[in-house]
Design an enzyme around this catalytic site. Sequence first.
Site, PDB file in Angstrom:
ATOM      1  CD  GLU A  79      -2.967  -1.130   0.245  1.00  0.00           C
ATOM      2  OE1 GLU A  79      -3.051  -0.158  -0.520  1.00  0.00           O
ATOM      3  OE2 GLU A  79      -3.693  -2.133   0.145  1.00  0.00           O
TER       4      GLU A  79
ATOM      5  CG  ASN B 269      -0.869   5.168  -1.165  1.00  0.00           C
ATOM      6  OD1 ASN B 269      -1.618   4.739  -2.026  1.00  0.00           O
ATOM      7  ND2 ASN B 269      -1.218   5.296   0.097  1.00  0.00           N
TER       8      ASN B 269
ATOM      9  NE  ARG C  26      -4.731   3.722  -7.801  1.00  0.00           N
ATOM     10  CZ  ARG C  26      -3.925   2.699  -7.899  1.00  0.00           C
ATOM     11  NH1 ARG C  26      -3.793   1.875  -6.883  1.00  0.00           N
ATOM     12  NH2 ARG C  26      -3.250   2.457  -8.994  1.00  0.00           N
TER      13      ARG C  26
HETATM   14  N1  ATP Z   1       2.688   9.217  -1.106  1.00  0.00           N
HETATM   15  C1  ATP Z   1       1.652  10.023  -1.364  1.00  0.00           C
HETATM   16  N2  ATP Z   1       1.826  11.208  -1.989  1.00  0.00           N
HETATM   17  C2  ATP Z   1       0.778  12.023  -2.258  1.00  0.00           C
HETATM   18  N3  ATP Z   1      -0.507  11.724  -1.938  1.00  0.00           N
HETATM   19  C3  ATP Z   1      -0.751  10.560  -1.310  1.00  0.00           C
HETATM   20  C4  ATP Z   1       0.306   9.645  -0.982  1.00  0.00           C
HETATM   21  N4  ATP Z   1      -0.248   8.595  -0.361  1.00  0.00           N
HETATM   22  C5  ATP Z   1      -1.556   8.829  -0.300  1.00  0.00           C
HETATM   23  N5  ATP Z   1      -1.890  10.008  -0.860  1.00  0.00           N
HETATM   24  C6  ATP Z   1      -3.242  10.614  -0.918  1.00  0.00           C
HETATM   25  O1  ATP Z   1      -4.058  10.007   0.049  1.00  0.00           O
HETATM   26  C7  ATP Z   1      -5.223   9.434  -0.556  1.00  0.00           C
HETATM   27  C8  ATP Z   1      -5.638   8.190   0.203  1.00  0.00           C
HETATM   28  O2  ATP Z   1      -4.648   7.154   0.056  1.00  0.00           O
HETATM   29  P1  ATP Z   1      -5.115   5.630   0.196  1.00  0.00           P
HETATM   30  O3  ATP Z   1      -3.952   4.770  -0.057  1.00  0.00           O
HETATM   31  O4  ATP Z   1      -5.849   5.460   1.481  1.00  0.00           O
HETATM   32  O5  ATP Z   1      -6.198   5.474  -0.971  1.00  0.00           O
HETATM   33  P2  ATP Z   1      -5.938   5.402  -2.555  1.00  0.00           P
HETATM   34  O6  ATP Z   1      -4.511   5.169  -2.846  1.00  0.00           O
HETATM   35  O7  ATP Z   1      -6.560   6.596  -3.182  1.00  0.00           O
HETATM   36  O8  ATP Z   1      -6.773   4.116  -2.947  1.00  0.00           O
HETATM   37  P3  ATP Z   1      -6.286   2.586  -2.773  1.00  0.00           P
HETATM   38  O9  ATP Z   1      -5.103   2.594  -1.863  1.00  0.00           O
HETATM   39  O10 ATP Z   1      -7.462   1.906  -2.165  1.00  0.00           O
HETATM   40  O11 ATP Z   1      -5.962   2.112  -4.143  1.00  0.00           O
HETATM   41  C9  ATP Z   1      -4.848   9.218  -2.011  1.00  0.00           C
HETATM   42  O12 ATP Z   1      -5.966   9.202  -2.856  1.00  0.00           O
HETATM   43  C10 ATP Z   1      -3.930  10.419  -2.264  1.00  0.00           C
HETATM   44  O13 ATP Z   1      -4.670  11.568  -2.555  1.00  0.00           O
HETATM   45 MG    MG Z   2      -3.393   3.695  -1.894  1.00  0.00          MG
END
Ligand code: ATP
Ligand code: MG
Lengths: 111, 141
Positions: free
Chosen positions: B46, B50, B104
Site C-alpha cells: 500500500e 501510494n 482506487r
Molecule cells: N505518497 C503520497 N503522496 C501524495 N498523496 C498521497 C500519498 N499517499 C496517499 N496520498 C493521498 O491520500 C489518498 C488516500 O490514500 P489511500 O492509499 O488510502 O487510498 P488510494 O490510494 O486513493 O486508494 P487505494 O489505496 O485503495 O488504491 C490518495 O488518494 C492520495 O490523494
Molecule cells: Mg493507496
Amino acid sequence: MKRRTKERMKKLDVGFKTVDNALVIKIQGEIDSKSATHLRRKIDIEYDCANVRNMVFDLKDVSFMDSSGIGLIIGRYKRVSALGGVIKIKGANKTVRRIIELSGLGRIVKF
Amino acid sequence: MTNHIKVEFEAKECNVSLARLVAAGFIASLNPTLDEAEDVKVAVSEAVTNAIVHGYNKGEGVVYMEAFSYNGTVMLSVRDTGCGIEDIKRAKEPLFTTKPEEERSGLGFTVMESFMDSLHIESKLGEGTTITMTKRIGSRG
Ligand SMILES: Nc1ncnc2c1ncn2[C@@H]1O[C@H](COP(=O)(O)OP(=O)(O)OP(=O)(O)O)[C@@H](O)[C@H]1O
Ligand SMILES: [Mg+2]
C-alpha cells in the site's frame, strides 16, 4: 530440463468460463496495482463479449491482494449491477477476506 | 538483535512486488507467523503503491524504503519526494481517494492502519511524503 528453461515465472494468470448466467473469473497469482490494471482490461472485454449478467471471482489461487483488488472488484460491480447482475467472490484466503471485510465490499457482493 | 536495511528503487509499479519481497525477507529472521508476514507485505504494498501512483503520479522518481528491527518489532518507512499530501486527516479517511477515475478505493491507509500496530504520516506539499509503520512480530509467544 530443456522444457524448464523455457518456462517463465509468471506472476499472474486469468482464466474465464461461463456457467449458467455468470462469467467465472479465475485469477492465479498476485493482485496489486500493476496486475489490477491488466485484469480490469481483460475482464471487461470478456464480460462485454459473454452473454451473461453475473460475475464470479474465484480467488482460490490468489496468493496476494492489496486494496487494488478492492478497486478492481468495485469497478466491476458498477458495470455488473448497472445491467442488473450480481457479483460473487469465492475461495478468498484469510488475508484477502480481511481486506474485503475492511472495505465493506461484503455488503454489496456475496462472499 | 537489531537489524537495518535501506533500499531505493525507481518509482515503477513493477517494483511494488519487489518491495514486498524485500520486506518479507527482512522480517523472516524475526520468525513471524504467516499472518504477520502477510500483514507486513500488504502494508508495504500500500505504502509503496501510494508513493508511485500519488506521490509521483506514475512519473519519474525514486522510492526510499528502510526497515529496522529491534526487540521483535519491525519499523518500516517508505518515502517519496513527490507532490505531498494536502490534508493528511482526510487522506486517512476510509474510502477517500483523489483518484476515483483509476478505480482506487481509498483504502490504502485504512489497510496499513489495521494491519500494522502503528502508522505515522509525514508530508509536505511539493516536498514529499514519509510513511512510518511499526509492528510487533512473533506476538504468539
Ligand atoms: N505518497 C503520497 N503522496 C501524495 N498523496 C498521497 C500519498 N499517499 C496517499 N496520498 C493521498 O491520500 C489518498 C488516500 O490514500 P489511500 O492509499 O488510502 O487510498 P488510494 O490510494 O486513493 O486508494 P487505494 O489505496 O485503495 O488504491 C490518495 O488518494 C492520495 O490523494
Ligand atoms: Mg493507496
